[in-house]
Scaffold this active site. Structure first.
Site, PDB file in Angstrom:
ATOM      1  N   SER A 140       0.849  -1.189   0.000  1.00  0.00           N
ATOM      2  CA  SER A 140       0.000   0.000   0.000  1.00  0.00           C
ATOM      3  C   SER A 140       0.880   1.234   0.000  1.00  0.00           C
ATOM      4  O   SER A 140       1.893   1.272   0.718  1.00  0.00           O
ATOM      5  CB  SER A 140      -0.909   0.005   1.236  1.00  0.00           C
TER       6      SER A 140
ATOM      7  N   HIS B  33       2.580  12.082  -1.394  1.00  0.00           N
ATOM      8  CA  HIS B  33       2.190  13.485  -1.269  1.00  0.00           C
ATOM      9  C   HIS B  33       3.332  14.356  -1.791  1.00  0.00           C
ATOM     10  O   HIS B  33       4.367  14.482  -1.141  1.00  0.00           O
ATOM     11  CB  HIS B  33       1.893  13.840   0.190  1.00  0.00           C
TER      12      HIS B  33
ATOM     13  N   HIS C 270      -2.369   7.268  -4.846  1.00  0.00           N
ATOM     14  CA  HIS C 270      -2.519   6.151  -3.913  1.00  0.00           C
ATOM     15  C   HIS C 270      -2.647   4.868  -4.725  1.00  0.00           C
ATOM     16  O   HIS C 270      -3.239   4.861  -5.815  1.00  0.00           O
ATOM     17  CB  HIS C 270      -3.782   6.337  -3.060  1.00  0.00           C
TER      18      HIS C 270
ATOM     19  N   ASN D 168      -2.789   0.307  -3.986  1.00  0.00           N
ATOM     20  CA  ASN D 168      -2.548  -0.871  -3.149  1.00  0.00           C
ATOM     21  C   ASN D 168      -2.991  -2.128  -3.880  1.00  0.00           C
ATOM     22  O   ASN D 168      -3.894  -2.087  -4.724  1.00  0.00           O
ATOM     23  CB  ASN D 168      -3.232  -0.748  -1.785  1.00  0.00           C
ATOM     24  N   VAL D 169      -2.319  -3.206  -3.558  1.00  0.00           N
ATOM     25  CA  VAL D 169      -2.720  -4.534  -4.016  1.00  0.00           C
ATOM     26  C   VAL D 169      -2.609  -5.464  -2.814  1.00  0.00           C
ATOM     27  O   VAL D 169      -1.675  -5.344  -2.020  1.00  0.00           O
ATOM     28  CB  VAL D 169      -1.861  -5.049  -5.189  1.00  0.00           C
ATOM     29  N   ARG D 170      -3.558  -6.384  -2.680  1.00  0.00           N
ATOM     30  CA  ARG D 170      -3.604  -7.182  -1.467  1.00  0.00           C
ATOM     31  C   ARG D 170      -4.173  -8.577  -1.737  1.00  0.00           C
ATOM     32  O   ARG D 170      -4.889  -8.800  -2.716  1.00  0.00           O
ATOM     33  CB  ARG D 170      -4.435  -6.472  -0.408  1.00  0.00           C
TER      34      ARG D 170
ATOM     35  N   HIS E  60     -20.292  13.171   2.573  1.00  0.00           N
ATOM     36  CA  HIS E  60     -20.604  14.380   3.332  1.00  0.00           C
ATOM     37  C   HIS E  60     -20.189  15.650   2.596  1.00  0.00           C
ATOM     38  O   HIS E  60     -20.591  16.745   2.971  1.00  0.00           O
ATOM     39  CB  HIS E  60     -19.938  14.326   4.714  1.00  0.00           C
TER      40      HIS E  60
ATOM     41  N   GLY F  13      -5.529  -4.491  14.965  1.00  0.00           N
ATOM     42  CA  GLY F  13      -4.343  -4.304  15.788  1.00  0.00           C
ATOM     43  C   GLY F  13      -3.085  -4.114  14.987  1.00  0.00           C
ATOM     44  O   GLY F  13      -1.996  -4.478  15.431  1.00  0.00           O
TER      45      GLY F  13
ATOM     46  N   ARG G 130      -0.050  -1.989  12.837  1.00  0.00           N
ATOM     47  CA  ARG G 130       0.932  -1.007  13.303  1.00  0.00           C
ATOM     48  C   ARG G 130       0.448   0.396  12.923  1.00  0.00           C
ATOM     49  O   ARG G 130       0.402   0.753  11.745  1.00  0.00           O
ATOM     50  CB  ARG G 130       2.295  -1.297  12.663  1.00  0.00           C
TER      51      ARG G 130
END
Length: 304
Positions: free
Chosen positions: A94, A98, A108, A110-112, A177, A260, A262
């Site tokens: 991920s 900036h 941005h 990511n691959v998962r 929003h 949980g 990091r």
């Protein structure tokens, strides 16, 4: 799902992290990624790399993680109750970049890969990922290049893939929003397993491999564009939208925090500086208004 499959995916992800970091460092005269290896008490760990205070990149992180546990967090099971009470492994790369220059977009990707197991029941696995672009002062040619590259990543897998995952991206990266998209979109996919392991894995690799092809030419083209305090001020204001999305809606942030993970690695996606203004509106006809009037809504960029 066998151990060889898992090792194959993990090795690819580690190589992808190396490749992306090297490509991004190529535009920096001196700044380099700093590596931070970490372990997770519940199981697994990761390799976080952060580049800060570069000439081109104000702050960017490219993270690899491979974590495991005995129970998936609510963000993963809310819409998929069949995943409850299953041990899991989750691995991925991920990244968020900036830039300093307001004419260079934030990006941005990511691959998962996730695996959920329960004794006596079939293993559930799936791939997910994508990439998206968040410009401040957009250029139509850059947006077209970004989406052309996204389409090229999908093309070997069928003509319907890019339109479907482009639409999913528009819907996912939408700030309800604010009634606006986070940027100009790209690709988003999740829960991919219906093609079988080999084809699904190949698709994830294609998305990961095309990110640098999509982003680096834009960085190289815009990184030396002159800008002043006005442009920087607007960039910081729009970065606030990025923060809002990541903390309110982003599945990856929720998954990491709820499982949980990091915290430092999860929240490295935040910009180093951002600002909010009460009820600010762009001046009609201004360069800032172009972003709102022409870009922050879903649209068919390629005219297909």
């Amino acid at each position: 799902m066998n151990t060889d499959n898992i090792t194959q995916v993990k090795n690819y992800l580690l190589q992808l992290q190396d490749k992306i970091c090297a490509a991004l460092e190529s535009v920096e005269p001196e700044a380099r990624f700093v590596e931070d290896l970490w372990d997770r008490v519940e199981g697994g760990g990761g390799r976080t790399r952060v580049l800060a205070n570069g000439r081109v990149i104000e702050q960017g992180g490219v993270n690899f993680s491979h974590v495991s546990g005995f129970k998936l967090p609510p963000s993963a099971t809310a819409k998929r109750p069949e995943l409850a009470d299953r041990q899991f492994q989750a691995m991925g790369v991920s990244l968020v970049i900036h830039p300093n220059n307001p004419y260079v977009p934030t990006s941005h990707a990511n691959v998962r890969f996730l695996i959920a197991e329960k004794p006596g029941e079939p293993t559930i696995w799936w791939f997910g990922g994508g990439f998206d672009l968040t410009p401040f002062y957009p250029f139509k040619e850059d947006v077209l290049h970004w989406h052309q590259t996204a389409r090229a990543a999908c093309q070997p897998f069928g003509d319907a893939v890019y339109p479907a995952y482009k639409k999913w991206c528009d819907e996912y990266f939408f700030l309800k929003h604010r009634d606006e998209t986070r940027g100009v979109g790209g690709l988003f996919f999740d829960d991919l397993n219906e093609w079988g392991f080999e084809r699904s894995f190949a698709f994830m690799q294609s998305i990961g491999n095309h990110y640098i092809d999509a982003y680096l030419p834009i960085v190289q083209k815009r990184k030396d564009t002159a800008y002043g305090e006005r442009e920087r001020d607007f960039q910081l204001y729009r970065r606030g939208r990025y923060v809002e999305f990541n903390l309110v809606y982003d599945r990856g942030t929720l998954f990491g925090l709820q499982s949980g993970g990091r915290t430092e690695s999860i929240l490295m996606s935040m910009p180093p500086m951002a600002q909010w203004k009460y009820n600010w509106q762009p001046e009609p006809g201004s360069a800032e208004a172009v972003l709102y009037d022409q870009y922050l809504m879903p649209q068919n960029w390629l005219g297909d």
